[in-house]
Design a protein around this motif. Structure first.
Motif, short mmCIF file in Angstrom:
data_model
loop_
_atom_site.label_atom_id
_atom_site.label_comp_id
_atom_site.label_asym_id
_atom_site.label_seq_id
_atom_site.Cartn_x
_atom_site.Cartn_y
_atom_site.Cartn_z
N TYR A 1 -6.20 -2.57 -7.25
CA TYR A 1 -7.02 -2.52 -5.98
C TYR A 1 -8.38 -2.79 -6.19
O TYR A 1 -8.87 -2.39 -7.40
CB TYR A 1 -6.99 -1.20 -5.18
CG TYR A 1 -5.36 -0.71 -4.53
CD1 TYR A 1 -5.29 -1.50 -3.31
CD2 TYR A 1 -4.69 -0.11 -5.03
CE1 TYR A 1 -4.00 -1.38 -2.67
CE2 TYR A 1 -3.31 0.19 -4.40
CZ TYR A 1 -3.06 -0.49 -3.23
OH TYR A 1 -1.80 -0.35 -2.78
N LEU A 2 -9.11 -3.58 -5.39
CA LEU A 2 -10.54 -3.74 -5.52
C LEU A 2 -11.15 -2.81 -4.31
O LEU A 2 -10.59 -3.05 -3.16
CB LEU A 2 -10.70 -5.33 -5.19
CG LEU A 2 -12.18 -5.67 -4.97
CD1 LEU A 2 -13.19 -5.17 -6.22
CD2 LEU A 2 -12.45 -6.94 -4.55
N GLU A 3 -12.07 -2.02 -4.75
CA GLU A 3 -12.77 -1.38 -3.55
C GLU A 3 -14.18 -1.47 -3.82
O GLU A 3 -14.92 -1.73 -4.87
CB GLU A 3 -12.34 0.07 -3.83
CG GLU A 3 -11.09 0.51 -3.61
CD GLU A 3 -10.86 2.20 -4.06
OE1 GLU A 3 -9.81 2.30 -3.47
OE2 GLU A 3 -11.46 2.96 -4.43
N THR B 1 -3.08 -7.45 -6.25
CA THR B 1 -1.93 -7.79 -6.51
C THR B 1 -1.15 -8.33 -5.06
O THR B 1 -1.65 -8.30 -4.21
CB THR B 1 -1.21 -6.88 -7.13
OG1 THR B 1 -1.21 -5.63 -6.68
CG2 THR B 1 -1.39 -6.74 -8.59
N GLY B 2 0.30 -8.80 -5.20
CA GLY B 2 0.76 -9.14 -3.91
C GLY B 2 0.62 -10.57 -3.92
O GLY B 2 0.55 -11.03 -2.81
N LYS B 3 0.10 -11.36 -4.84
CA LYS B 3 0.05 -12.72 -4.89
C LYS B 3 0.04 -13.37 -6.38
O LYS B 3 0.56 -12.39 -7.22
CB LYS B 3 -1.35 -12.94 -4.35
CG LYS B 3 -2.69 -12.36 -5.12
CD LYS B 3 -3.92 -12.81 -4.62
CE LYS B 3 -4.94 -12.23 -5.71
NZ LYS B 3 -6.52 -12.54 -5.11
N GLU C 1 0.69 -1.28 0.06
CA GLU C 1 0.02 -0.26 0.06
C GLU C 1 0.85 1.25 0.05
O GLU C 1 1.84 1.27 0.15
CB GLU C 1 -0.94 0.16 1.32
CG GLU C 1 -1.99 -0.88 1.27
CD GLU C 1 -2.71 -0.87 2.33
OE1 GLU C 1 -2.73 0.16 3.16
OE2 GLU C 1 -3.37 -2.07 2.66
N ARG C 2 0.01 2.49 -0.13
CA ARG C 2 0.70 3.70 0.02
C ARG C 2 1.41 3.87 1.40
O ARG C 2 1.19 3.12 2.35
CB ARG C 2 -0.27 4.89 0.01
CG ARG C 2 -1.28 4.97 -1.35
CD ARG C 2 -0.48 5.48 -2.37
NE ARG C 2 -0.17 6.85 -2.20
CZ ARG C 2 -0.85 7.84 -2.43
NH1 ARG C 2 -2.06 7.83 -2.90
NH2 ARG C 2 -0.55 9.22 -2.26
N LEU C 3 2.04 4.95 1.65
CA LEU C 3 2.81 5.00 2.92
C LEU C 3 1.77 5.66 3.79
O LEU C 3 2.32 5.90 5.23
CB LEU C 3 3.97 5.96 2.86
CG LEU C 3 5.32 4.97 2.42
CD1 LEU C 3 5.34 4.43 0.98
CD2 LEU C 3 6.56 5.93 2.74
N ARG D 1 4.13 5.63 -4.72
CA ARG D 1 4.59 5.16 -3.43
C ARG D 1 6.14 5.92 -3.53
O ARG D 1 6.73 6.36 -2.43
CB ARG D 1 4.83 3.75 -3.51
CG ARG D 1 3.61 3.07 -3.02
CD ARG D 1 3.38 1.55 -3.32
NE ARG D 1 3.86 1.23 -4.59
CZ ARG D 1 4.23 0.01 -4.82
NH1 ARG D 1 4.16 -0.94 -3.96
NH2 ARG D 1 4.79 -0.36 -6.10
N PHE D 2 6.87 5.85 -4.55
CA PHE D 2 8.15 6.79 -4.83
C PHE D 2 8.11 8.02 -4.49
O PHE D 2 8.60 8.79 -3.61
CB PHE D 2 8.61 6.66 -5.96
CG PHE D 2 10.07 6.84 -6.01
CD1 PHE D 2 11.23 6.67 -5.41
CD2 PHE D 2 10.27 8.42 -7.01
CE1 PHE D 2 12.49 7.03 -5.60
CE2 PHE D 2 11.55 8.89 -6.87
CZ PHE D 2 12.78 8.14 -6.19
N LEU D 3 6.86 8.54 -4.72
CA LEU D 3 6.42 9.99 -4.66
C LEU D 3 6.11 10.35 -2.99
O LEU D 3 6.60 11.30 -2.45
CB LEU D 3 5.34 10.49 -5.49
CG LEU D 3 5.55 10.66 -6.73
CD1 LEU D 3 4.37 10.62 -7.74
CD2 LEU D 3 6.92 11.51 -7.58
#
Ligand code: ADA
Length: 565
Positions: free
Chosen positions: A143-145, A17-19, A2-4, A317-319
């Motif tokens: 992402y699913l929301e 994702t992440g899977k 996720e975001r920070l 996330r880099f930003l």
């Protein structure tokens, strides 16, 4: 990953994702052979797919019920999305996010398939064979929301100094996803200050931006050394029950131009930066957060205070990391070295404009972004090119009038676009592509800008300078491509730029060595761009210490620089 910071407390958000997802190539020997790929990923990092170019399918499934929103943070470079077998969205450009809503899903499992294409051809005006790699894959999170009848699409925050305090201006974009009317209350809090709730009524499928503002005092400023961050929180309520929310992060800071200087909160900026591609041998352009954070640490160690996201919008996330670590960002739309002919591709204008729109919509609130860049080294020396530059600059001004604009030019004394943006920027390579003494070349260029162009009197930045070195290539002759040569060239380039009285700073080309398109092999040993001060595995070359020393030396100078208010 996720975001920070947490973006929702009410809206249910799940990372898809992440899977492992199923991956099926659609071309070549392995057509139709299913594999399992961990996402996000670039397929080039998988054995057997190192050079795969073309189409492939990624699929997964999820459980949901009712109205949903799918957010794709980056698919490289073209995506066609299918939900339960039906096409629901299409998107071009690897480096900007897109979203799609689907209504009234039955309770249960649903299939999601993304047809991904990284092929080159007329359909792709921005992704062309180039001096960096166009990877293939789902390169950033999905992402699913779960959403209700209406939801908050975005909330843009602008901070304007007012006397001793600040006015916080908010633009909240709301969308009704249903075919009926909707009514609710919008509640907003910014930096702890509550705004009077607004009653909103939306027609079927209507999208509307609601404007609000509040005053804040006693806040800490966001600055390079001291990046204070605040939150803007929006909530939608019906009968006193909250059904959707969005939390955004921002900083109190104003960017302005005064004569030949770029100022942040009245303080002159002095850029000591790096151009950085999103690239790593283990991840392609799909760097995990930890690798991004590692890059930031190296940049800090080098004494850099800025990054140029060459040549496309970066992972949010880099930003986020730059916001937290106080690193100034030049963010640019996606384009590198397009000729007039390439800019005449019938898809160019729309694809470039979509990229700008999506970049600014998604990244508006990052306090670290102090400038928007466009069209790196494109045809800024032709009338046709100028029309394109003008349209893109106008679009940026419409979407975000709070940040200056610029473009990194390589048109030595032939650029006809310098009157359009607020900042004049040049990429220069004396001591690499030619042997002119750096200061002589720079003075000559700057004198031309001041005497013969509408760029006169504007801030002047060097957006690229550097030299190539193959990691480990030490050479008593200090020949080109040796680490010694690169360190010496950078010493001359940086010293000349940073000591000049008229430059607002410099970006080194580049942070790390990167993979390039195979088509570019003839001008680049290893089919890599080898101008990094660290190699692709982030191993420092000799120039690392040279840059560190020089950046440190010029920090002292910057501290002495005049402050305006
Ligand atoms: C250009 C360009 C970069 C890179 C660099 C180089 O100025 O903007 O993407 O190609 O030159 O290495 O020559």
């Amino acid at each position: 990953m996720e975001r920070l910071f947490k973006t929702h407390y009410i809206r249910n958000q799940e990372e898809l994702t992440g899977k492992y997802w199923d991956f099926v190539p659609c071309e070549g020997e392995k057509t139709g052979e299913a594999q399992q790929f961990m996402t996000p990923c670039c397929w080039e990092t998988h054995p057997g797919f190192e050079n795969y170019r073309g189409k492939a399918e990624f699929s997964t499934s999820f459980y949901a019920k009712g109205n949903i929103r799918l957010q794709f943070k980056g698919v490289s470079h073209t995506a066609t999305v299918f939900l339960d077998g039906n096409e629901i969205a299409g998107h071009y450009n690897a480096y900007t996010p897109f979203e799609v809503c689907a209504n009234e899903l039955a309770d249960g499992a649903h299939s999601l398939k993304v047809l991904v294409d990284n092929g080159f051809g007329e359909d792709s005006a921005l992704h062309v064979p180039n001096d960096y790699q166009t990877y293939g894959g789902i390169i950033r999170p999905v992402y699913l929301e779960n959403i209700n009848s209406s939801y908050i699409r975005y909330c843009h925050v602008t901070t304007v100094r007012k006397g001793e305090g600040w006015t916080v201006k908010l633009s909240v974009c709301l969308k009704n996803v249903t075919g009926g009317k909707d009514a609710f209350v919008l509640k907003i809090k910014a930096a702890g200050s509550e705004i009077k709730p607004v009653e909103v009524g939306l027609d079927a499928f209507e999208e509307r931006v609601v404007y609000a503002e509040t005053e804040c005092t006693g806040v800490s400023l966001w600055s390079e050394g001291c990046p204070a961050l605040y939150f803007a929180e929006c909530e939608l309520e019906k009968n006193d029950v909250a059904f959707d929310d969005l939390r955004e992060r921002f900083g109190f800071r104003e960017v302005s131009i005064k004569g030949g200087d770029i100022l942040m909160n009245g303080k002159k900026l002095f850029i000591k930066g790096f151009c950085r591609h999103e690239d790593h041998p283990m991840f392609g352009c799909a760097l995990p957060l930890e690798a991004m954070a590692g890059d930031i640490e190296l940049l800090k160690e080098l004494g850099a205070n800025s990054v140029r996201t060459s040549h496309y919008p970066n992972d949010e996330r880099f930003l986020d990391l730059c916001d937290e670590r106080g690193i100034l960002v030049w963010e640019e739309n996606h384009a590198r070295g397009l000729s007039e002919e390439q800019m005449k591709n019938p898809n160019f204008e729309l694809q470039a404009e979509d990229c700008i729109r999506e970049m600014i919509t998604a990244h508006f609130n990052h306090p670290s972004i102090y400038i928007w860049g466009i069209l790196n080294e494109c045809a800024s020396d032709s009338e046709y090119g100028r029309e394109c530059y003008k349209k893109q600059y106008d679009l940026i001004a419409e979407l975000d009038p709070t940040r200056p604009r610029s473009s990194a030019s390589c048109k030595f004394k032939t650029d006809i676009c310098l009157g359009l943006p607020e900042v004049v920027s040049y990429n220069i390579y004396p001591q690499w592509y030619h042997d002119t003494p750096v200061r002589e070349y720079l003075d000559d260029l700057h004198e031309w800008v001041e005497k013969d162009t509408q760029g006169a009197g504007k801030p002047f930045l060097i957006t690229e300078t550097g030299a190539g070195a193959i990691y480990g290539n030490r050479d008593v002759r200090h020949a080109k491509w040796s680490e010694e040569y690169q360190a010496e060239a950078l010493e001359k380039q940086l010293t000349a730029v940073l000591s000049s009285p008229y430059c607002s700073g410099v970006y080194i080309w580049q942070f790390c060595d990167v993979r390039i398109s195979d088509e570019w092999w003839y001008s680049r040993p290893r089919t890599m761009n080898n101008k990094g001060v660290v190699d692709e595995y982030r191993r420092p070359k000799l120039s690392f210490e040279t840059v560190k020393r020089i950046f440190k030396e010029y920090s002292r100078n910057a501290d002495r620089a005049e402050n305006f208010s």
